[in-house]
Design an enzyme around this catalytic site. Structure first.
Site, PDB file in Angstrom:
ATOM      1  N   GLY A  15       0.894  -1.211   0.023  1.00  0.00           N
ATOM      2  CA  GLY A  15       0.095  -0.038   0.111  1.00  0.00           C
ATOM      3  C   GLY A  15       0.912   1.182   0.114  1.00  0.00           C
ATOM      4  N   ASP A 131      -0.250   2.661   8.318  1.00  0.00           N
ATOM      5  CA  ASP A 131      -0.676   1.627   9.591  1.00  0.00           C
ATOM      6  C   ASP A 131       0.099   1.926  10.634  1.00  0.00           C
ATOM      7  OD1 ASP A 131      -2.791   1.128   7.653  1.00  0.00           O
ATOM      8  OD2 ASP A 131      -1.783  -0.988   7.462  1.00  0.00           O
ATOM      9  N   ASP A 133       2.276  -0.179  11.866  1.00  0.00           N
ATOM     10  CA  ASP A 133       2.465  -1.463  12.314  1.00  0.00           C
ATOM     11  C   ASP A 133       3.628  -2.130  12.198  1.00  0.00           C
ATOM     12  OD1 ASP A 133       1.958  -1.749   9.675  1.00  0.00           O
ATOM     13  OD2 ASP A 133       0.471  -3.163   9.849  1.00  0.00           O
TER      14      ASP A 133
HETATM   15  O1  F6P Z   1      -1.741  -1.025   4.674  1.00  0.00           O
HETATM   16  C1  F6P Z   1      -2.610   0.021   4.315  1.00  0.00           C
HETATM   17  C2  F6P Z   1      -3.651  -0.135   4.056  1.00  0.00           C
HETATM   18  O2  F6P Z   1      -4.327   1.216   3.881  1.00  0.00           O
HETATM   19  C3  F6P Z   1      -4.603  -0.644   5.139  1.00  0.00           C
HETATM   20  O3  F6P Z   1      -4.988   0.282   6.124  1.00  0.00           O
HETATM   21  C4  F6P Z   1      -5.876  -1.161   4.638  1.00  0.00           C
HETATM   22  O4  F6P Z   1      -6.403  -2.293   5.511  1.00  0.00           O
HETATM   23  C5  F6P Z   1      -5.276  -1.808   3.307  1.00  0.00           C
HETATM   24  O5  F6P Z   1      -4.027  -0.963   3.188  1.00  0.00           O
HETATM   25  C6  F6P Z   1      -6.223  -1.470   2.222  1.00  0.00           C
HETATM   26  O6  F6P Z   1      -5.615  -2.137   1.123  1.00  0.00           O
HETATM   27  P1  F6P Z   1      -6.123  -1.776  -0.491  1.00  0.00           P
HETATM   28  O7  F6P Z   1      -5.672  -0.419  -1.023  1.00  0.00           O
HETATM   29  O8  F6P Z   1      -5.505  -2.944  -1.317  1.00  0.00           O
HETATM   30  O9  F6P Z   1      -7.606  -1.992  -0.326  1.00  0.00           O
END
Ligand code: F6P
Length: 323
Positions: A15, A131, A133
């Site tokens: 992401g 995140d 994290d």
């Molecule tokens: O890891 C970043 C993030 O934005 C998370 O907060 C979220 O759960 C996920 O990526 C969403 O992913 P995508 O853009 O693939 O829907």
């Protein structure tokens, strides 16, 4: 001192996060200052497999410092997890003369960097995710911008909740982590913050709202991290139990875009320049982080095995002062 590597690549993976561009810019310019050539890899590991690789010079990264997203594009590559995919990526590193690689992304991207390192490509990981994290750093690139975006949105929601004496349940990102929810919750005075790291039920949220009402509170913000619940479902339960008109908002990808804050730009720039220092010194299989505002680096496997403690003192403080 002469650099141990002559040519490096930089890629963004997973992401995207605001501030990734600042890190790319820092990598390119810090490398040039040491006489190291740089190539940019498009679409993360997928681009490394395909050979989607371009030369990057100092002017190629002009005017990207202030923009969100990633100018190198990002992707999550399943192929890279296969033996064939990994071999193609390594073959391309050799073909393009890439001796070192800066990988900007989250935990998944770190794993890929670890695998490449064990096969002779010098890799350095930089923490890039909204995140926050990643255990091997206090802060990740993009977290500050994301929290500021959520705060701005919730402040707007608060205006209208106040006018109509309502409750609003706001669902925020974070995957399985509650850092965005917690920080945004404190900064917006949310009555309740639901995060995956702390056991809490809808009854706890309702009790907190009732407690607030008894003390004259008439509008409420509840922030729920996506990893623990759903705004729509929670809103209905709160409205049914309390009689307070309750609306749900899912902030979604708005949280991942936008111009990076000064804090993210500075952090990303520091990370990028530090990664180049490590590569120039011949280091590999390391990730960069920040601890008490000092840059640190760890072995990738050691970093992946670390546990990040959820700041319970912040969570408890938030609960006390949000009455
Ligand atoms: O890891 C970043 C993030 O934005 C998370 O907060 C979220 O759960 C996920 O990526 C969403 O992913 P995508 O853009 O693939 O829907």
């Amino acid at each position: 001192m002469e650099s141990k590597v002559k040519k490096i690549g930089v890629l963004t993976s997973g992401g995207d996060a605001p501030g990734m561009n600042a890190a790319i810019r820092a990598v390119v310019r810090a490398a040039r200052s040491k006489g190291i050539e740089v190539v940019g890899v498009h679409r993360g590991y997928a681009g490394l497999i395909k050979g989607d690789i371009v030369d990057m010079d100092v002017r190629d990264v002009s005017n990207i410092l202030q923009s969100g997203g990633t100018s190198l594009l990002s992707a999550r590559s399943k192929e890279f997890c296969t033996e064939e995919g990994m071999q193609m990526a390594i073959d391309n590193c050799h073909k393009f003369g890439i001796e070192g690689l800066v990988v900007i992304g989250g935990d998944g991207s770190y794993r890929g960097a670890g695998d490449l390192s064990s096969r002779g490509i010098h890799c350095i990981g930089l923490p890039g995710t909204i995140d926050n994290d990643i255990s091997s750093t206090d802060y990740t690139i993009g977290f500050d911008t994301c929290v500021n975006c959520v705060v701005d949105m919730v402040d707007r929601i608060r205006d209208t909740m106040r006018s109509h004496e309502r409750c609003s349940v706001v669902e925020v990102m974070g995957r399985n982590a509650g850092y965005i929810a917690l920080h945004a919750g404190i900064a917006t005075g949310a009555a309740f913050v639901m995060v995956p790291e702390v056991d809490s039920s809808v009854e706890d949220v309702i009790a907190k709202i009732e407690e607030g009402r008894a003390l004259g509170k008439y509008n409420f913000i509840v922030i729920v991290a996506e990893g623990v619940g759903h705004a729509e479902e929670l809103s209905k339960k709160i409205q049914d139990a309390t009689g307070v008109v309750t609306r749900a908002t899912i902030l979604g990808h708005v949280q991942r875009g936008g111009s990076p804050t000064a804090r993210d730009r500075v952090l990303a720039s520091r990370f990028g320049a530090y990664a180049v220092d490590l590569l120039a010194a011949g280091k590999s299989n390391r990730v960069v982080g920040v601890r008490n505002d000092k840059l640190v680096d760890y072995d990738i496997q050691e970093a992946l095995a670390m546990k990040k403690e959820f700041p319970m003192e912040l969570y408890n403080m938030s609960d006390i002062i949000s009455i």
